[in-house]
Motif scaffolding. Structure first.
Motif, mmCIF file in Angstrom:
data_model
loop_
_atom_site.group_PDB
_atom_site.id
_atom_site.type_symbol
_atom_site.label_atom_id
_atom_site.label_comp_id
_atom_site.label_asym_id
_atom_site.label_seq_id
_atom_site.Cartn_x
_atom_site.Cartn_y
_atom_site.Cartn_z
ATOM 1 N N ALA A 79 -20.378 58.908 -29.016
ATOM 2 C CA ALA A 79 -21.752 58.606 -29.445
ATOM 3 C C ALA A 79 -22.703 59.715 -29.013
ATOM 4 O O ALA A 79 -23.616 60.094 -29.766
ATOM 5 C CB ALA A 79 -22.189 57.264 -28.872
ATOM 6 N N ARG A 80 -22.515 60.238 -27.816
ATOM 7 C CA ARG A 80 -23.405 61.302 -27.337
ATOM 8 C C ARG A 80 -23.207 62.590 -28.134
ATOM 9 O O ARG A 80 -24.141 63.390 -28.281
ATOM 10 C CB ARG A 80 -23.186 61.536 -25.838
ATOM 11 N N GLU A 81 -22.015 62.823 -28.652
ATOM 12 C CA GLU A 81 -21.802 63.973 -29.530
ATOM 13 C C GLU A 81 -22.623 63.820 -30.806
ATOM 14 O O GLU A 81 -23.187 64.796 -31.328
ATOM 15 C CB GLU A 81 -20.312 64.103 -29.872
ATOM 16 N N ASP A 107 -29.808 51.491 -28.726
ATOM 17 C CA ASP A 107 -28.862 52.220 -27.867
ATOM 18 C C ASP A 107 -28.835 53.700 -28.215
ATOM 19 O O ASP A 107 -28.814 54.566 -27.334
ATOM 20 C CB ASP A 107 -27.461 51.624 -27.988
ATOM 21 N N PHE A 108 -28.829 53.988 -29.516
ATOM 22 C CA PHE A 108 -28.789 55.388 -29.935
ATOM 23 C C PHE A 108 -30.058 56.117 -29.508
ATOM 24 O O PHE A 108 -30.001 57.232 -28.988
ATOM 25 C CB PHE A 108 -28.619 55.486 -31.454
ATOM 26 N N PHE A 109 -31.224 55.487 -29.712
ATOM 27 C CA PHE A 109 -32.472 56.130 -29.329
ATOM 28 C C PHE A 109 -32.586 56.281 -27.815
ATOM 29 O O PHE A 109 -33.230 57.206 -27.329
ATOM 30 C CB PHE A 109 -33.661 55.341 -29.869
ATOM 31 N N HIS A 110 -31.977 55.375 -27.072
ATOM 32 C CA HIS A 110 -31.956 55.512 -25.618
ATOM 33 C C HIS A 110 -31.250 56.813 -25.223
ATOM 34 O O HIS A 110 -31.739 57.562 -24.370
ATOM 35 C CB HIS A 110 -31.237 54.313 -24.998
ATOM 36 N N MET A 111 -30.118 57.088 -25.865
ATOM 37 C CA MET A 111 -29.385 58.319 -25.564
ATOM 38 C C MET A 111 -30.122 59.549 -26.084
ATOM 39 O O MET A 111 -30.130 60.608 -25.435
ATOM 40 C CB MET A 111 -27.978 58.240 -26.160
ATOM 41 N N LEU A 112 -30.749 59.438 -27.248
ATOM 42 C CA LEU A 112 -31.502 60.563 -27.800
ATOM 43 C C LEU A 112 -32.677 60.918 -26.903
ATOM 44 O O LEU A 112 -32.927 62.096 -26.614
ATOM 45 C CB LEU A 112 -31.985 60.217 -29.205
ATOM 46 N N ALA A 113 -33.399 59.909 -26.431
ATOM 47 C CA ALA A 113 -34.547 60.157 -25.559
ATOM 48 C C ALA A 113 -34.116 60.790 -24.244
ATOM 49 O O ALA A 113 -34.840 61.611 -23.677
ATOM 50 C CB ALA A 113 -35.294 58.859 -25.302
ATOM 51 N N LEU A 168 -36.114 55.236 -22.283
ATOM 52 C CA LEU A 168 -36.686 54.661 -23.492
ATOM 53 C C LEU A 168 -35.815 53.522 -23.985
ATOM 54 O O LEU A 168 -34.652 53.719 -24.311
ATOM 55 C CB LEU A 168 -36.792 55.725 -24.589
ATOM 56 N N TRP A 169 -36.378 52.323 -24.011
ATOM 57 C CA TRP A 169 -35.722 51.173 -24.632
ATOM 58 C C TRP A 169 -36.719 50.559 -25.606
ATOM 59 O O TRP A 169 -37.620 49.836 -25.208
ATOM 60 C CB TRP A 169 -35.282 50.141 -23.584
ATOM 61 N N LEU A 170 -36.576 50.906 -26.869
ATOM 62 C CA LEU A 170 -37.510 50.404 -27.871
ATOM 63 C C LEU A 170 -37.266 48.929 -28.159
ATOM 64 O O LEU A 170 -36.124 48.493 -28.296
ATOM 65 C CB LEU A 170 -37.349 51.188 -29.176
ATOM 66 N N GLU A 171 -38.334 48.185 -28.277
ATOM 67 C CA GLU A 171 -38.250 46.818 -28.753
ATOM 68 C C GLU A 171 -38.093 46.842 -30.274
ATOM 69 O O GLU A 171 -38.177 47.901 -30.902
ATOM 70 C CB GLU A 171 -39.505 46.043 -28.345
ATOM 71 N N ASN A 172 -37.857 45.681 -30.875
ATOM 72 C CA ASN A 172 -37.738 45.622 -32.321
ATOM 73 C C ASN A 172 -38.991 46.185 -32.979
ATOM 74 O O ASN A 172 -40.110 45.790 -32.643
ATOM 75 C CB ASN A 172 -37.529 44.177 -32.789
ATOM 76 N N CYS A 173 -38.799 47.125 -33.896
ATOM 77 C CA CYS A 173 -39.903 47.805 -34.587
ATOM 78 C C CYS A 173 -40.793 48.579 -33.625
ATOM 79 O O CYS A 173 -41.960 48.843 -33.928
ATOM 80 C CB CYS A 173 -40.721 46.833 -35.428
ATOM 81 N N GLY A 174 -40.276 48.945 -32.472
ATOM 82 C CA GLY A 174 -41.021 49.794 -31.554
ATOM 83 C C GLY A 174 -41.069 51.221 -32.074
ATOM 84 O O GLY A 174 -40.255 51.639 -32.898
ATOM 85 N N ARG A 190 -41.527 70.852 -34.351
ATOM 86 C CA ARG A 190 -41.195 69.698 -35.181
ATOM 87 C C ARG A 190 -41.623 68.421 -34.445
ATOM 88 O O ARG A 190 -41.347 68.262 -33.268
ATOM 89 C CB ARG A 190 -39.678 69.627 -35.415
ATOM 90 N N THR A 191 -42.268 67.525 -35.125
ATOM 91 C CA THR A 191 -42.618 66.239 -34.552
ATOM 92 C C THR A 191 -41.685 65.199 -35.126
ATOM 93 O O THR A 191 -41.743 64.919 -36.313
ATOM 94 C CB THR A 191 -44.069 65.866 -34.836
ATOM 95 N N SER A 192 -40.800 64.645 -34.317
ATOM 96 C CA SER A 192 -39.893 63.602 -34.762
ATOM 97 C C SER A 192 -40.407 62.271 -34.280
ATOM 98 O O SER A 192 -40.470 62.020 -33.082
ATOM 99 C CB SER A 192 -38.479 63.849 -34.215
ATOM 100 N N THR A 193 -40.789 61.423 -35.188
ATOM 101 C CA THR A 193 -41.286 60.103 -34.838
ATOM 102 C C THR A 193 -40.141 59.112 -34.911
ATOM 103 O O THR A 193 -39.594 58.879 -35.970
ATOM 104 C CB THR A 193 -42.420 59.672 -35.782
ATOM 105 N N VAL A 194 -39.761 58.566 -33.781
ATOM 106 C CA VAL A 194 -38.603 57.706 -33.678
ATOM 107 C C VAL A 194 -39.034 56.254 -33.798
ATOM 108 O O VAL A 194 -39.836 55.765 -33.003
ATOM 109 C CB VAL A 194 -37.891 57.937 -32.330
ATOM 110 N N THR A 195 -38.514 55.553 -34.779
ATOM 111 C CA THR A 195 -38.870 54.171 -35.023
ATOM 112 C C THR A 195 -37.664 53.270 -34.831
ATOM 113 O O THR A 195 -36.648 53.471 -35.497
ATOM 114 C CB THR A 195 -39.412 53.979 -36.449
ATOM 115 N N GLY A 196 -37.739 52.306 -33.935
ATOM 116 C CA GLY A 196 -36.634 51.401 -33.696
ATOM 117 C C GLY A 196 -36.503 50.387 -34.812
ATOM 118 O O GLY A 196 -37.479 49.995 -35.441
ATOM 119 N N SER A 197 -35.279 49.966 -35.084
ATOM 120 C CA SER A 197 -35.064 48.984 -36.134
ATOM 121 C C SER A 197 -35.498 47.595 -35.683
ATOM 122 O O SER A 197 -35.613 47.316 -34.504
ATOM 123 C CB SER A 197 -33.579 48.930 -36.529
ATOM 124 N N ALA A 198 -35.731 46.705 -36.655
ATOM 125 C CA ALA A 198 -36.117 45.337 -36.338
ATOM 126 C C ALA A 198 -34.894 44.505 -35.965
ATOM 127 O O ALA A 198 -33.759 44.967 -36.047
ATOM 128 C CB ALA A 198 -36.852 44.708 -37.522
#
Length: 252
Positions: A167-169, A193-199, A209-215, A242-250
């Motif tokens: 996953a980290r790869e 989980d993926f955004f946690h590793m990306l952050a 970073l642990w996004l809530e639903n639609c965070g 580059r500005t990457s805006t990360v949006t968590g899924s619902a």
């Protein structure tokens, strides 16, 4: 808890409501922006007032609006991306590597041909094989898992989990791809989980970073060095971050 064996689970009724609420608030608000100015992960965290701060997570809106939306091919994220951005004048493209770290049945996907039928407004050019498997599969399965049906049978019988190293790869591949995109502002619609590793890659010394639903969370990436961008040096040197805006899924 017990896995309910809901393969590629869609949004729940709660999730649909959350997407509706997100769409109503994303146009015009501004949230936290995280800047990695020198490219070494030592980011500056700025809130809407410009003050240095740690990431607070959740609730922020998208500002500036993205030029493209990149989305995981799992159904719940596709529903989120389309529900939020449809009609906003921005293209939505599938990015297979944005899929969730596979640990449960909901992370086992569906063939591209089925997704294309359900989401005709989304570009699935990155999923070339309409019948093939694009999610993680058990490499030791015999016979090999080459279809959604065989993956589901194997998962229900034996279970398999994507190793964290794999996953980290994918996280590293996504970060590299983002730096090479021509757009200045990109929205990612994906998974906690993926955004946690990306952050963690973007801000290794920062708050988790642990996004809530639609965070929503935003990160500013520096451009690649000229030699890595494969473009004339004068162009690369003047390229903006580059500005990457990360949006968590619902919620599924």
């Amino acid at each position: 808890g017990i896995d309910p064996m809901m393969f590629d689970a869609p949004l729940s009724a709660l999730g649909v409501r959350q997407v509706t609420e997100l769409r109503a608030t994303v146009f015009g608000c501004s949230g936290d922006v995280h800047e990695d100015r020198n490219g070494d992960g030592a980011e500056e965290h700025a809130d809407a007032d410009g003050d240095s701060d740690s990431h607070r997570g959740g609730g922020s809106c998208l500002s500036p609006m993205p030029e493209v939306v990149l989305v995981s091919p799992l159904t719940r994220t596709l529903q989120t991306a389309v529900g939020c951005f449809a009609g906003a004048g921005v293209g939505i493209e599938v990015m297979p590597n944005l899929r969730e770290h596979l640990t449960e049945s909901c992370d086992v996907g569906r063939p591209a041909k089925d997704l294309v039928a359900d989401f005709p407004s989304v570009s699935f050019s990155a999923l070339a094989n309409g019948e093939g498997v694009w999610w993680y599969v058990d490499p030791d399965a015999d016979p090999p898992l080459v279809s959604a049906e065989s993956c589901r049978r194997d998962f229900m019988t034996y279970g398999f989990v994507e190793p964290e190293a794999v996953a980290r790869e994918r996280v590293a591949a996504v970060l590299d791809a983002l730096r090479r995109r021509p757009e200045k502002t990109i929205a990612l619609v994906g998974h906690a989980d993926f955004f946690h590793m990306l952050a963690a890659c973007l801000d290794p010394r920062g708050q988790e970073l642990w996004l809530e639903n639609c965070g929503v969370a935003s990160y500013t990436l520096p451009p690649l060095p000229p030699a890595m961008r494969r473009v004339p040096a004068s162009t690369a040197c003047t390229a903006p971050p580059r500005t990457s805006t990360v949006t968590g899924s619902a919620a599924p």
